[in-house]
Write an enzyme that holds these catalytic residues in place. Structure first.
Site, PDB file in Angstrom:
ATOM      1  CB  CYS A 112      -0.937   0.012   1.196  1.00 51.45           C
ATOM      2  SG  CYS A 112      -2.009  -1.400   1.235  1.00 51.45           S
ATOM      3  CG  HIS A 249      -3.334   3.258   2.464  1.00 55.10           C
ATOM      4  ND1 HIS A 249      -3.972   2.931   1.299  1.00 55.10           N
ATOM      5  CD2 HIS A 249      -3.239   2.103   3.185  1.00 55.10           C
ATOM      6  CE1 HIS A 249      -4.250   1.642   1.305  1.00 55.10           C
ATOM      7  NE2 HIS A 249      -3.814   1.113   2.437  1.00 55.10           N
ATOM      8  CG  ASN A 279      -6.727  -1.147   1.587  1.00 49.51           C
ATOM      9  OD1 ASN A 279      -6.034  -0.783   0.643  1.00 49.51           O
ATOM     10  ND2 ASN A 279      -6.214  -1.575   2.729  1.00 49.51           N
TER      11      ASN A 279
END
Ligand code: ACO
Length: 322
Positions: A112, A249, A279
């Site tokens: 990520c 994020h 996500n």
């Protein structure tokens, strides 16, 4: 001034929208649990398009917004953990489809945090080696590796791509990037690969999946997100009031809420779009930056921080003047 500036951005998600209610029929969960514990209402999950397809659509939009054609691009970096193939990389597939010339093109894996790693690599290659226009992308099809029988992970992950064209500039742009990695924590979040075989001739059918210790990753994220922003502020000799926006994020709304409280930063200036996208790993930050620009939340001349964390465990951030 020898600066690297954002010239344009673009993003793309597959058409197929999956609402929380769908998961109620698949695992023991509820729309209410998912919304209150994560902030997610729906996400986009690909049916036919692979990572390079999403990346290609995002790249075309970024190039159009930067008024840049393929012949001008002299560097391609794709952050992904879900490439179409183990090799070649998504960067090469893009290079072919965009009809770019013979230039460096490569994928990086920092989960990520991948897009922040790509920002740092592109910024330094441009400043030190003279590259003029870089295409950097975060693109994922996490649904390929999601175990849709595991309620701990299947409600979280989704598919998307975000792209950015970076160029050399006399105006301020990327001010600083900070990267971190703590390999001791690698077991908290994994996407399995194919297992080693006792008999090399056997073909196994076990599919690799994502596994996660959500509670520990949550604790980690709420610590490193504010700490990397503080580090960036210190390095750039600025204070939190100097930031117009923080784009973190999008892993969990509660992580973003906690970071805002810890930094004493107005919650409404922490960008949030997890509600509609879930996500999306390396795509999350560039997708949010593109959305913030298109919606007018991020305007020319504004100073913002972006920050991410993920498998590795990795984390990092950047302060950028748009
Ligand atoms: N529906 C209902 N219950 C659930 C679900 C679900 N989808 N998922 C977990 N639960 C249960 C758990 O089994 C647990 O039950 P138990 O108490 O009977 O054992 C209970 O909910 C509480 O579990 P927690 O893990 O404490 O739940 P929490 O409120 O922390 O939420 C979550 C879990 C959403 C995963 C959270 O921990 C989180 O967001 N963690 C961070 C994840 C992350 O940031 N990942 C980023 C990196 S991603 C990358 O790099 C690709």
């Amino acid at each position: 001034m020898n600066a690297t500036k954002i010239l344009g951005t673009g993003s793309y998600v597959p058409d197929n929208i999956v609402h929380n209610k769908t998961f109620e029929k698949m695992v023991e969960t509820s729309d209410e649990w998912i919304q209150t514990r994560t902030g997610i209402k729906s996400r986009h999950i690909t049916l036919e398009e692979n990572t390079s397809d999403l990346a290609y659509e995002a790249a075309k939009k970024a190039m159009a917004s930067a008024k840049t054609n393929a012949s001008e691009i002299d560097l391609i970096i794709v952050a992904t953990v879900t490439g179409d193939y183990f090799f070649p990389g998504v960067a090469q597939l893009l290079q072919r489809r965009l009809k770019c010339r013979n230039i460096p093109a490569f994928d990086i894996n920092a989960a990520c945090t991948g897009f922040v790693y790509a920002l740092e690599i592109a910024d330094k290659m441009m400043k030190n080696d003279g590259y003029k226009k870089a295409l950097i992308i975060g693109a994922e099809t996490l649904s390929k590796f999601t175990d849709f029988e595991d309620r701990n992970t299947c409600v979280l992950f989704a598919d998307a791509a975000g792209a950015m064209i970076l160029g050399r500039s006399e105006q301020p742009g990327i001010e600083d990037v900070i990267l971190h990695s703590e390999g001791d924590l690698e077991g908290l979040l994994r996407m399995e690969s194919y297992p080693l075989k006792k008999d090399f001739k056997t073909i196994e059918n076990k599919r690799p999946f994502i596994s996660m210790n959500g509670r520990d990753v949550f604790r980690f994220a709420t610590t490193v997100l504010p700490s990397v922003i503080r580090e960036l502020l210190e390095k750039t000799h600025s204070t939190i009031e100097d930031l117009d926006l923080i784009i973190a994020h999008q892993a969990n709304k509660r992580i973003i809420d906690k970071a805002a409280r810890s930094l004493e930063f107005p919650r409404e200036r922490m960008y949030l779009n997890i509600e509609s996208f879930g996500n999306t790993s390396a795509a999350s930050v560039p997708l949010a930056i593109d959305e913030a620009i298109k919606s007018g939340r991020l305007k020319k001349g504004m100073r913002f921080a972006c920050a991410a964390f993920g498998a590795g465990l990795t984390w990092g951030g950047a302060i950028i003047q748009y």
